[in-house]
Design a protein around this motif. Structure first.
Motif, PDB file in Angstrom:
ATOM      1  N   HIS A 120      71.006 105.021  64.651  1.00  0.00           N
ATOM      2  CA  HIS A 120      72.019 104.628  65.639  1.00  0.00           C
ATOM      3  C   HIS A 120      72.981 105.787  65.887  1.00  0.00           C
ATOM      4  O   HIS A 120      73.315 106.109  67.039  1.00  0.00           O
ATOM      5  CB  HIS A 120      72.754 103.399  65.102  1.00  0.00           C
ATOM      6  N   ASP A 143      73.739 107.942  69.303  1.00  0.00           N
ATOM      7  CA  ASP A 143      75.089 108.069  69.847  1.00  0.00           C
ATOM      8  C   ASP A 143      75.479 109.535  70.022  1.00  0.00           C
ATOM      9  O   ASP A 143      76.124 109.902  71.018  1.00  0.00           O
ATOM     10  CB  ASP A 143      76.095 107.365  68.938  1.00  0.00           C
ATOM     11  N   ALA A 176      81.156 101.081  74.627  1.00  0.00           N
ATOM     12  CA  ALA A 176      80.042 100.235  74.189  1.00  0.00           C
ATOM     13  C   ALA A 176      79.425 100.771  72.905  1.00  0.00           C
ATOM     14  O   ALA A 176      79.104 100.009  71.978  1.00  0.00           O
ATOM     15  CB  ALA A 176      78.987 100.158  75.287  1.00  0.00           C
ATOM     16  N   GLU A 177      79.260 102.095  72.830  1.00  0.00           N
ATOM     17  CA  GLU A 177      78.667 102.695  71.632  1.00  0.00           C
ATOM     18  C   GLU A 177      79.532 102.460  70.408  1.00  0.00           C
ATOM     19  O   GLU A 177      79.031 102.072  69.342  1.00  0.00           O
ATOM     20  CB  GLU A 177      78.481 104.194  71.841  1.00  0.00           C
ATOM     21  N   THR A 181      79.545  98.775  69.396  1.00  0.00           N
ATOM     22  CA  THR A 181      78.265  98.430  68.776  1.00  0.00           C
ATOM     23  C   THR A 181      78.140  99.067  67.400  1.00  0.00           C
ATOM     24  O   THR A 181      77.569  98.466  66.476  1.00  0.00           O
ATOM     25  CB  THR A 181      77.103  98.898  69.673  1.00  0.00           C
ATOM     26  N   GLY A 230      77.401  97.198  64.053  1.00  0.00           N
ATOM     27  CA  GLY A 230      76.220  97.581  63.282  1.00  0.00           C
ATOM     28  C   GLY A 230      76.538  97.893  61.834  1.00  0.00           C
ATOM     29  O   GLY A 230      75.786  97.521  60.923  1.00  0.00           O
ATOM     30  N   LEU A 280      70.691  94.395  68.945  1.00  0.00           N
ATOM     31  CA  LEU A 280      72.012  94.615  69.534  1.00  0.00           C
ATOM     32  C   LEU A 280      72.016  95.894  70.371  1.00  0.00           C
ATOM     33  O   LEU A 280      72.544  95.929  71.492  1.00  0.00           O
ATOM     34  CB  LEU A 280      73.063  94.706  68.425  1.00  0.00           C
ATOM     35  N   LEU A 281      71.392  96.945  69.850  1.00  0.00           N
ATOM     36  CA  LEU A 281      71.316  98.219  70.577  1.00  0.00           C
ATOM     37  C   LEU A 281      70.474  98.077  71.841  1.00  0.00           C
ATOM     38  O   LEU A 281      70.795  98.658  72.887  1.00  0.00           O
ATOM     39  CB  LEU A 281      70.744  99.303  69.674  1.00  0.00           C
ATOM     40  N   VAL A 306      72.653  96.376  74.438  1.00  0.00           N
ATOM     41  CA  VAL A 306      73.660  97.299  74.977  1.00  0.00           C
ATOM     42  C   VAL A 306      73.010  98.311  75.909  1.00  0.00           C
ATOM     43  O   VAL A 306      73.537  98.624  76.985  1.00  0.00           O
ATOM     44  CB  VAL A 306      74.408  98.008  73.831  1.00  0.00           C
TER      45      VAL A 306
END
Length: 331
Positions: free
Chosen positions: A52, A56, A177-178, A181, A185, A215-216, A219
């Motif tokens: 993740h 990002d 958003a990142e 999330t 996470g 979830l990712l 998004v």
């Protein structure tokens, strides 16, 4: 007017760059820490979080490129400028979240379900420390993004929820958003690791990894959908369109507005093309002066309308031509 709008846009871009740089610095440090802790602990949830952070970090590079490239001046090949670069790079960021983050996390969770796993309590202690530090760093980055969104919402005269839903700056929306999330996470990963240690069942941690991935994916889908709409040619805010139409109708030289089209060219630039029917009795010089005055009034009230085209039409003639066309088709 143009200088003030350019200055305001430049300040907004500077704020966005700083927000993205903060998020990038946090993600690079966290990425290394999560990867190291995940390998030591053999934790699928922690490795998912490392993936993740990789996604990002790549996306922040895309967003920095988007801010710089979108400010290039208009030229012969791109007469309306390069503002849509923001939307293109935001789309790439969404793809990065989907592939590097979401798909890898789901894969990690499925593999953990299939293979089972053994845990090292010492390794998991390191993992928890890494996740706690990550939560602090991601939370600090999220707070900065939230402050900027709150400021943008206050400047636009609406609430934060509305700004997030219709926010003009895709780079800022992506960072928000990142970071949001990422915090969610980390909490999921901590919960999965904790339940795994408490029960000895790797399924909890594998489930956390799958949930992080889903979830990712969600998004990424949401961000990609917004970027796609803007790349295709999204209309300006409906309330602004209604207000523009009303202002045009109030002009004594305009009898009716036959059509009004808008398209967002960048976070702070929009195009307006309107077909208007003039009130009879005005000479050409008066009409020309009126068009200049109306354009200036539109751009003064809505500075983002830097491309305004007013097309004078004969509504009655257009209506007759349309009726004749329909009659011919019916015959």
């Amino acid at each position: 007017m143009g200088d003030s709008r350019t200055t305001s846009a430049g300040k907004q871009d500077d704020e966005t760059r700083r927000t993205v740089w903060v998020a990038l610095a946090a993600n690079l440090v966290i990425c290394v820490a999560k990867g190291f802790g995940g390998v030591i602990a053999g934790s699928p949830a922690l490795l998912s979080e490392a993936a993740h952070s990789v996604a990002d970090s790549m996306n922040e590079v895309f967003l920095l490129a988007s801010v710089k490239r979108s400010r290039r001046p208009a030229d012969r090949r791109h007469p309306f400028g390069y503002g849509k670069e923001r939307y293109f790079w935001s789309l790439l960021a969404a793809v990065g979240i989907f592939v590097t983050g979401g798909c890898f996390s789901v894969f990690q969770g499925i593999e953990a379900f299939r293979a089972g796993g053994s845990e090292s309590h010492e390794g998991y202690l390191i993992g928890f420390v890494v996740l706690f530090v990550a939560l602090l760093a991601e939370g600090a980055s999220l707070l900065r993004a939230v402050r900027q969104v709150r400021g943008a919402a206050a400047a636009a005269g609406h609430g934060m929820a509305e700004e997030i839903r219709t926010g003009r700056d895709p780079a800022l929306r992506t960072v928000l958003a990142e970071d949001g999330t990422a915090c969610a996470g980390v909490l999921l990963a901590m919960a999965g690791m904790g339940l795994h240690l408490a029960t000895g069942q790797v399924g909890y941690e594998a489930s956390a990894s799958v949930l992080i991935g889903l979830l990712l994916v969600y998004v990424a889908y949401t961000l990609g959908k917004g970027a796609r709409a803007q790349l295709i040619g999204e209309a300006a805010d409906p309330e602004m369109q209604r207000a523009v139409r009303e202002l045009l109708r109030q002009q004594p030289e305009i009898d009716s507005v036959t059509s009004l089209l808008t398209m967002r060219l960048s976070p702070d630039s929009s195009l307006l093309a309107a077909s208007i029917d003039l009130t009879p009795g005005y000479d050409s010089e008066t009409v020309e002066d009126a068009m200049v005055r109306i354009k200036k009034e539109l751009q003064t009230r809505w500075p983002e309308l830097d491309q305004v085209f007013l097309d004078v039409t004969d509504a009655a003639a257009a209506h007759r031509a349309g009726a004749q066309g329909q009659g011919a088709a019916g015959a």
